[in-house]
Design an enzyme around this catalytic site. Structure first.
Site, PDB file in Angstrom:
ATOM      1  N   CYS A   1       0.743  -1.306   0.064  1.00 18.51           N
ATOM      2  CA  CYS A   1       0.000   0.006  -0.137  1.00 18.51           C
ATOM      3  C   CYS A   1       0.715   1.466  -0.140  1.00 18.51           C
ATOM      4  O   CYS A   1       1.578   1.456  -0.968  1.00 18.51           O
ATOM      5  CB  CYS A   1      -1.020  -0.117   1.052  1.00 18.51           C
ATOM      6  SG  CYS A   1      -2.435   0.853   0.835  1.00 18.51           S
TER       7      CYS A   1
ATOM      8  N   HIS B   1      -3.649  -4.956   0.533  1.00 23.27           N
ATOM      9  CA  HIS B   1      -2.959  -5.516   1.808  1.00 23.27           C
ATOM     10  C   HIS B   1      -3.035  -7.165   1.526  1.00 23.27           C
ATOM     11  O   HIS B   1      -4.103  -7.695   2.235  1.00 23.27           O
ATOM     12  CB  HIS B   1      -3.612  -5.121   3.017  1.00 23.27           C
ATOM     13  CG  HIS B   1      -3.495  -3.702   3.329  1.00 23.27           C
ATOM     14  ND1 HIS B   1      -2.556  -3.156   4.106  1.00 23.27           N
ATOM     15  CD2 HIS B   1      -3.959  -2.630   2.796  1.00 23.27           C
ATOM     16  CE1 HIS B   1      -2.360  -1.786   4.233  1.00 23.27           C
ATOM     17  NE2 HIS B   1      -3.542  -1.493   3.248  1.00 23.27           N
TER      18      HIS B   1
ATOM     19  N   GLU C   1      -1.667  -9.088   3.400  1.00 24.35           N
ATOM     20  CA  GLU C   1      -1.501  -9.993   4.931  1.00 24.35           C
ATOM     21  C   GLU C   1      -2.943 -10.284   5.190  1.00 24.35           C
ATOM     22  O   GLU C   1      -3.102 -11.207   6.254  1.00 24.35           O
ATOM     23  CB  GLU C   1      -0.811  -8.779   5.692  1.00 24.35           C
ATOM     24  CG  GLU C   1      -1.406  -7.769   6.105  1.00 24.35           C
ATOM     25  CD  GLU C   1      -1.027  -6.644   5.300  1.00 24.35           C
ATOM     26  OE1 GLU C   1      -0.796  -6.719   4.147  1.00 24.35           O
ATOM     27  OE2 GLU C   1      -1.285  -5.420   5.554  1.00 24.35           O
TER      28      GLU C   1
HETATM   29  N1  GLN Z   1      -2.137   6.698   2.921  1.00 23.98           N
HETATM   30  C1  GLN Z   1      -2.077   5.683   1.716  1.00 23.98           C
HETATM   31  C2  GLN Z   1      -3.457   6.165   1.024  1.00 23.98           C
HETATM   32  O1  GLN Z   1      -4.281   6.416   1.636  1.00 23.98           O
HETATM   33  C3  GLN Z   1      -1.901   4.602   1.711  1.00 23.98           C
HETATM   34  C4  GLN Z   1      -2.908   3.786   2.859  1.00 23.98           C
HETATM   35  C5  GLN Z   1      -2.245   2.567   3.193  1.00 23.98           C
HETATM   36  O2  GLN Z   1      -0.941   2.052   3.125  1.00 23.98           O
HETATM   37  N2  GLN Z   1      -3.124   1.601   3.811  1.00 23.98           N
HETATM   38  O3  GLN Z   1      -3.498   5.644  -0.082  1.00 23.98           O
END
Ligand code: GLN
Length: 551
Positions: free
Chosen positions: A384, A518, A520
């Site tokens: 992310c 994600h 995970e």
């Molecule tokens: N802050 C980033 C976004 O909002 C990444 C979010 C995250 O890593 N879950 O896109």
């Protein structure tokens, strides 16, 4: 006759952090191993509508469900232990319950009645517990917080009412408590447990089973004493001794008779035997590694153990699958900004992960770590924010776009990462505005992603169509695609409409992957996630000096 599920309520006493969630998850796994269908739910007493707006410092990780719910991290344990995907509707909070009741009040649904905690709030809580349960044999409901907290009272009242409304043999109350050991007295103390049970009794709940967390073996006479004072059967006083690995918990509770006592309470005498062998084998693999490797996780919240719970567990699953003794090194991204310590912390890492996160703090440290991984050929997984930063790092240091950044960190002349205001979901256009509320305005939950057939990730997944869970506002600015490709970044995973970048790989690097989602959240001990399995494999190869360098 309609199927009647049975309800198992799990409360906690004395102190928080007793492992109620793990106890609930383990009981779920044990009942499931006997062939029963289980669903786990969590009721959180805080006033936030969901944990989505809470800092990981407050409440640990926000666990994202398949259907896009931002939920308590215990739902992650539930999924990992039972393999049953949690739903948005498996977690509620005081805030959500009140918000729903107040919305109904505004609509006039209460027909002029005075809206009160009892019955309106408690009815809404009972509706949450009872909704959508007919396909299951057991519904395990964990009440967050500690008995005695003001905020949890309506939840306790609601489960008390349910015990009265449903038949006694359809509801069981399990209370998780602490038996502190006083070294100077050389004794385990039962008084806090007695007080906590009194507290429960004062709201009308007599626990049926006590799960007593303890550092030491619980002697029979201590069990009898607890049983006597707390008005439960001695067999229903279950010892919950500390174990070194959470995946030992199901077997430990089974050996102490937890699932047996639950079935006894429900008068179920013909239950199939529990099968704990897979858990035993899992723990055995964990305890007998044949390889070793160190993975560094660079993040902003590394000081709080629960902030990256699912990530930590996904790595454990992958370590078990690779028979690897995996050391996880938690690296505070801000500490990386104090050069020249940067390299010191990273040199003995066989792989690096930059985890998800929000906001600008620690960004430069993360970018430094990514550059190091890219240039040194260290296996790198960007999750992310970690993927977005890999794009920024490449744009700045390989394309020479020194201003490259994300609009999340302020306005920039080179927005390689920006906010999407419109995208497709299930054939419908979804929009979001830069001024929308922070709560619940992200791309959340599972989305499909098409992988290019020649990519490394398609081989890793063994599939070209994957579904992974998201939680973010910003996206790679597809307008920079050509430029980034010229610097070696391969756009190997895209949304079906090709607008959203889901996975990037770096050409000429032995293992460099960035994912906008994600992974995970989907990893389970008995179904380790392929990306983490592959990353740990690459880390082992690097540890053994068998991994190629960056081109
Ligand atoms: N802050 C980033 C976004 O909002 C990444 C979010 C995250 O890593 N879950 O896109």
């Amino acid at each position: 006759m309609t199927h009647q599920p049975r309800f198992i309520f799990v409360t906690g006493g004395v102190v928080s952090s007793l492992g109620k969630g793990l106890a609930a998850a383990s009981l779920g796994a044990l009942l499931q191993s006997r062939g029963y269908r289980v669903r786990l739910r969590k009721l959180d007493p805080y006033l936030n509508i969901d944990p989505g707006t809470m800092s990981p410092y407050q409440h640990g990780e926000v666990f994202v469900t398949e259907d896009g719910g931002e939920t308590d991290l215990d739902l992650g344990h539930y999924e990992r232990f039972t393999g049953v995907n949690a739903r948005k509707t498996d977690n509620t909070t005081t805030g959500r319950i009140y918000a729903d009741v107040l919305a109904r009040e505004r609509r006039g649904d209460y027909l002029g009645a005075t809206v009160q905690v009892i019955p309106h709030i408690t009815d809404a809580i009972k509706d949450f517990i009872l909704a959508d349960t007919s396909d299951h044999d057991f519904i395990i409901c964990e009440i967050g917080g500690t008995v005695g907290d003001i905020e949890s009272l309506p939840f306790l009242e609601a489960i008390r009412q349910l015990g009265n409304e449903l038949s006694h043999r359809q509801v069981v109350y399990i209370h998780v408590t602490l038996l502190p050991y006083l070294a100077h007295a050389g004794e385990i103390k039962t008084k806090p447990t007695q007080h906590s049970v009194k507290e429960l009794l004062s709201v009308g709940i007599q626990p049926d089973i006590l799960l007593c967390r303890t550092e030491l073996e619980l002697a029979e006479d201590a069990k009898r004493k607890i049983a006597l004072f707390c008005n439960v059967q001695p067999d229903a006083v279950i010892q919950g001794k500390n174990v070194s690995n959470i995946y030992e918990v199901p077997v430990a509770y089974h050996n102490e008779g937890l699932d047996r006592e639950v079935l006894k309470h429900f008068n179920i005498s013909d239950a199939p035997a529990a099968n704990v062998q897979p858990w035993q084998e899992l723990v055995q693999s964990w305890q007998n590694p044949t390889h070793s490797a160190t993975i560094g996780i660079v993040g902003k919240y590394v000081g709080v153990a629960d902030s990256y719970k699912s990530l930590q567990e996904a790595l454990h699953h992958a370590a078990i699958a690779n028979r690897c003794r995996l050391t996880i090194r938690w690296i505070d991204s801000e500490s990386l900004e104090a050069k020249p310590t940067v390299l010191d912390q990273l040199t003995d890492c066989d792989a690096l992960i930059v985890a998800g996160g929000f906001g600008q703090r620690g960004i430069e440290g993360k970018l430094g770590a990514i550059r190091y991984a890219r240039e040194q050929g260290i296996p790198y997984l960007g999750i992310c924010l970690g993927m977005q930063l890999a794009v920024i790092e490449l744009a700045r240091n390989k394309l020479g776009l020194t201003e490259a950044s994300s609009t999340e960190f302020g306005s920039t002349s080179e927005p390689v990462i920006g906010m999407m205001t419109e995208w497709q979901q299930g054939g419908q256009v979804v929009t979001r505005g830069t001024r929308d509320d922070m709560g619940g305005t992200m791309r959340l939950g599972a989305y499909p992603c098409q992988l290019s057939s020649t990519s490394m990730v398609a081989k890793i997944y063994g599939s070209e169509l994957i579904h992974e869970r998201h939680r973010h506002r910003y996206e790679v600015n597809i307008g920079y695609r050509q430029q980034l490709e010229s610097a070696g970044l391969k756009f190997v995973g895209l949304s079906p409409d090709q607008q959203l970048t889901e996975v990037v790989e770096l050409a000429g690097h032995p293992w460099f992957v960035g994912v906008q989602f994600h992974p995970e959240f989907q990893s389970k001990p008995f179904a380790p996630h392929p990306l983490f399995v592959s990353l740990v494999k690459a880390a082992i190869a690097r540890h053994q000096g068998q991994l190629g360098a960056a081109a």
